[in-house]
Each structure stands twice: as structure tokens, then as C-alpha cells.
Write a protein that holds these residues in place. Structure first.
Motif, PDB file in Angstrom:
ATOM      1  N   GLY A   1      52.750  31.709  14.285  1.00  0.00           N
ATOM      2  CA  GLY A   1      52.734  32.771  13.288  1.00  0.00           C
ATOM      3  C   GLY A   1      51.829  33.926  13.668  1.00  0.00           C
ATOM      4  N   ALA A   2      51.501  34.052  14.939  1.00  0.00           N
ATOM      5  CA  ALA A   2      50.620  35.116  15.414  1.00  0.00           C
ATOM      6  C   ALA A   2      51.397  36.136  16.238  1.00  0.00           C
ATOM      7  N   PHE A   3      51.102  37.404  16.009  1.00  0.00           N
ATOM      8  CA  PHE A   3      51.779  38.488  16.709  1.00  0.00           C
ATOM      9  C   PHE A   3      50.755  39.380  17.402  1.00  0.00           C
ATOM     10  N   CYS A   4      51.211  40.031  18.442  1.00  0.00           N
ATOM     11  CA  CYS A   4      50.381  40.992  19.177  1.00  0.00           C
ATOM     12  C   CYS A   4      51.113  42.334  19.175  1.00  0.00           C
ATOM     13  N   VAL A   5      50.379  43.399  18.889  1.00  0.00           N
ATOM     14  CA  VAL A   5      50.957  44.743  18.871  1.00  0.00           C
ATOM     15  C   VAL A   5      50.197  45.607  19.873  1.00  0.00           C
ATOM     16  N   VAL A   6      50.925  46.272  20.751  1.00  0.00           N
ATOM     17  CA  VAL A   6      50.335  47.193  21.719  1.00  0.00           C
ATOM     18  C   VAL A   6      50.670  48.613  21.271  1.00  0.00           C
ATOM     19  N   LEU A   7      49.626  49.435  21.098  1.00  0.00           N
ATOM     20  CA  LEU A   7      49.800  50.794  20.589  1.00  0.00           C
ATOM     21  C   LEU A   7      49.307  51.795  21.630  1.00  0.00           C
TER      22      LEU A   7
ATOM     23  N   GLU B   1      59.986  41.898  11.499  1.00  0.00           N
ATOM     24  CA  GLU B   1      60.852  43.016  11.110  1.00  0.00           C
ATOM     25  C   GLU B   1      60.028  44.199  10.601  1.00  0.00           C
ATOM     26  N   ARG B   2      59.047  43.915   9.735  1.00  0.00           N
ATOM     27  CA  ARG B   2      58.223  45.003   9.195  1.00  0.00           C
ATOM     28  C   ARG B   2      57.460  45.717  10.305  1.00  0.00           C
ATOM     29  N   LEU B   3      56.901  44.954  11.225  1.00  0.00           N
ATOM     30  CA  LEU B   3      56.157  45.565  12.316  1.00  0.00           C
ATOM     31  C   LEU B   3      57.068  46.447  13.165  1.00  0.00           C
ATOM     32  N   THR B   4      58.239  45.930  13.487  1.00  0.00           N
ATOM     33  CA  THR B   4      59.166  46.678  14.336  1.00  0.00           C
ATOM     34  C   THR B   4      59.634  47.962  13.656  1.00  0.00           C
ATOM     35  N   GLN B   5      59.895  47.884  12.358  1.00  0.00           N
ATOM     36  CA  GLN B   5      60.429  49.045  11.645  1.00  0.00           C
ATOM     37  C   GLN B   5      59.370  50.083  11.314  1.00  0.00           C
ATOM     38  N   GLN B   6      58.157  49.643  11.007  1.00  0.00           N
ATOM     39  CA  GLN B   6      57.146  50.564  10.486  1.00  0.00           C
ATOM     40  C   GLN B   6      56.305  51.220  11.573  1.00  0.00           C
ATOM     41  N   LEU B   7      56.157  50.578  12.718  1.00  0.00           N
ATOM     42  CA  LEU B   7      55.341  51.160  13.770  1.00  0.00           C
ATOM     43  C   LEU B   7      56.142  52.189  14.554  1.00  0.00           C
TER      44      LEU B   7
END
Length: 319
Positions: free
Chosen positions: A300-306, A282-288
Motif C-alpha cells: 500500500g505504499a507509493f512513490c512519486v517523482v516530481l 488513480e487520484r495520484l495519476t490524475q491530479q499530479l
């Protein structure tokens, strides 16, 4: 935030999105009087009930409750209900591929769709369609039935040789006798007779594209967190890095792992671990940024594409 009953004015001034009432040690009449006087717009109401009877639940519903939870409380269920009630990120525009050798007409379709916020790409030569499909990943294809070198159906059959486009919805743009042929052999696709009415074009595109996107998102979303699944993440990575190579713009990738998740599960149960995982998602989705993508890599591992983000800016964003 937590407020006592005598702090009603403070809780109203804080203007919460969701109000959770705990009935343990408090009569329903006591909080009901305050709730009925709450000025509009009211927050969503959740009740941690003290009575499991049907009549108690019915009364809560009539007071406007949208969730009712009995002890022993499962915090993750309350959290999930809150996530369902609160609006998520604004959906990205629908994306459409237009294949028509009539340049002016195709551009007219593009402008009509752009007028309602739909992104579209025009292809005049059938051979170029696969490139746009791979790079832009549209939600729907508008295909003229008569194209140079092949028919619209021939092109769609070529497209569907690739697994990624096997279920892409297609709306044919048909003229003359093609309309009656399509009416007899639609095979799940739709068609619009030429000349195409602008309102009909928009209504048809929106209907099919939204349904396809909802279906794809349901299959490509992690059930617990709502972020991209590992499989959907792999597909998206190919698209974003291909786009980065083409444009020359930087794209960054971040891997985030929750530490000591196993110890948390062992000590407090998997419900607590699941809650921590959902909180991070939730934090990643809202803050990025809106254009960033979050996926669940493993447990418990996430990947973020920027996209359009160099390593220094990516590090600052993730920190």
C-alpha cells in the motif's frame, strides 16, 4: 453520483462519462425506454444485471452495454472496467536517438520527426551515443551503417553490452551495398535505404517505437494499479536524478503509505483493500502533473517523482 429513475433529466444534464444501471427491483423495459431516448453523445453503459441468462446479456449488449455484473457484486471489477473505458493520461511523445555523422542530414531527420511530435536527439560521434541513451532513454535508435571509426552494427553491439539497451529497436540508415547485406542479416532490426523518404521514415519510426514502448510499459507497469513497478521506478529514479544534476533543476521524491490497510483487509476482505490501493493510484495519476511519475513501492505504499519541483511545491502538491 446516484440518481433515481424519476431523475433522468438531472442525470442527463450532469453528463456522466459512465452510466451504471442497477436492475435490482427495476424492470429492464423501464430503464431501456429512458436509455434509448438519451441524447448523443451517450455515456458508456454498465449494467448490474438481474438475470444471468445468455439472452439477458445479449439484449444488454444490443442496447450498448459494455459491462454486465451479477450479484454478489465485486465493486473492484466495476471499478476496473470503468478505468478501462475512460481515457487515461495523454501519452508522452515518442523519443528517438539519431546517430549519423552527416550533420545536415541528421538534422533533417530530426526536423521531420519533430513535425509529427516525436522528440529526437542527434549524435554525430558514435562515442557520444551511450551518454544520450543513459540520459534520455529513447524508444528507438536510428543508426547510420557507416560511422567514423566503426560501423553502425559495431555501435549497436556496443550499446547492447548494457542490459538496458539489449532490446532497444534499431533502424539502420543504409546506402549502396549495405542495403543488401542488411536484408540478409536483419536479426530482428529494420533498415531504410538512403535517400530516406520522409513518409517512410516517420512510418517506420512510429511503428517500431510504439510497439517497443507498449511492450516496455506492459513489463514495467503494476498489474493492479497501472502505475510503475518497483523495478521500473528504480530505473526512472536514476534517469530523473541524473537529469536534475545535469540541469541544476530541483527534483523531489514523495513516499506515500496507506494507513491501516491490514485492518481494512481483515475486516472487509482483500477486495476492499485492493480497491483502496487502486483509488489512491488513480487520484495520484490524475491530479499530479503530466511530467510527474507514480510508482508502487510496496503493498500500500507509493512513490512519486516530481521533476522541476522544490520540496515546498512538492509538499503542497502531495497534500
Amino acid at each position: 453520483r446516484t440518481f433515481a429513475m424519476h431523475e433522468v433529466a438531472a442525470s442527463i444534464a450532469w453528463a456522466p462519462d459512465v452510466l451504471v444501471i442497477d436492475e435490482q427491483g427495476m424492470s429492464r423495459q423501464r430503464w431501456c425506454d429512458e436509455w434509448t431516448a438519451w441524447p448523443a453523445p451517450r455515456p458508456h453503459l454498465l449494467v448490474m444485471g438481474g438475470d444471468d441468462a445468455f439472452t439477458a446479456r445479449l439484449e444488454a449488449v444490443r442496447l450498448g452495454a459494455e459491462g454486465y455484473f451479477m450479484p454478489p457484486l465485486d465493486v473492484s471489477l466495476i471499478d476496473r472496467r470503468v478505468q478501462q473505458l475512460l481515457p487515461g493520461p495523454v501519452a508522452s511523445p515518442l523519443r528517438v536517438l539519431i546517430v549519423d555523422d552527416d550533420i545536415e542530414l541528421a538534422e533533417h531527420y530530426r526536423l521531420v520527426l519533430a513535425g509529427v511530435g516525436i522528440e529526437s536527439w542527434v549524435v554525430n560521434a558514435p562515442a557520444d551515443a551511450l551518454t544520450v541513451l543513459r540520459e534520455e532513454r529513447p524508444d528507438l535508435a536510428l543508426v547510420d551503417t557507416r560511422l567514423p571509426g566503426c560501423s553502425g552494427r559495431d555501435l549497436v553491439q556496443v550499446m547492447r553490452l548494457e542490459e538496458a539497451w539489449r532490446h532497444l529497436p534499431v533502424v539502420y540508415l543504409a546506402a549502396g551495398s549495405d542495403v543488401s547485406k542488411l536484408a540478409l542479416t536483419r536479426s530482428g532490426d529494420d533498415f531504410l535505404g538512403k535517400p530516406v523518404d520522409d513518409d517512410a521514415l516517420v512510418a517506420t519510426v512510429v511503428s517500431h517505437a510504439q510497439r517497443a514502448r507498449r511492450s516496455r510499459q506492459a513489463m514495467g507497469r503494476d498489474g493492479m494499479t497501472g502505475v510503475l513497478t518497483y523495478e521500473a521506478l528504480q530505473e526512472l529514479l536514476e534517469v530523473e536524478f541524473a537529469r536534475a544534476r545535469r540541469s541544476g533543476a530541483p527534483t523531489s521524491l514523495a513516499l506515500i503509505d496507506l494507513d491501516r490497510l491490514g485492518a481494512l483487509n481483515a475486516r472487509h476482505g482483500h477486495t476492499s483493500g485492493d480497491y483502496a490501493i487502486r483509488q489512491l493510484a488513480e487520484r495520484l495519476t490524475q491530479q499530479l502533473r503530466f511530467i510527474d511519475h507514480v510508482g508502487r513501492y510496496t503493498g500500500g505504499a507509493f512513490c512519486v517523482v516530481l521533476p522541476h519541483c522544490d520540496p515546498e511545491d512538492a509538499q503542497r502538491a502531495i497534500e
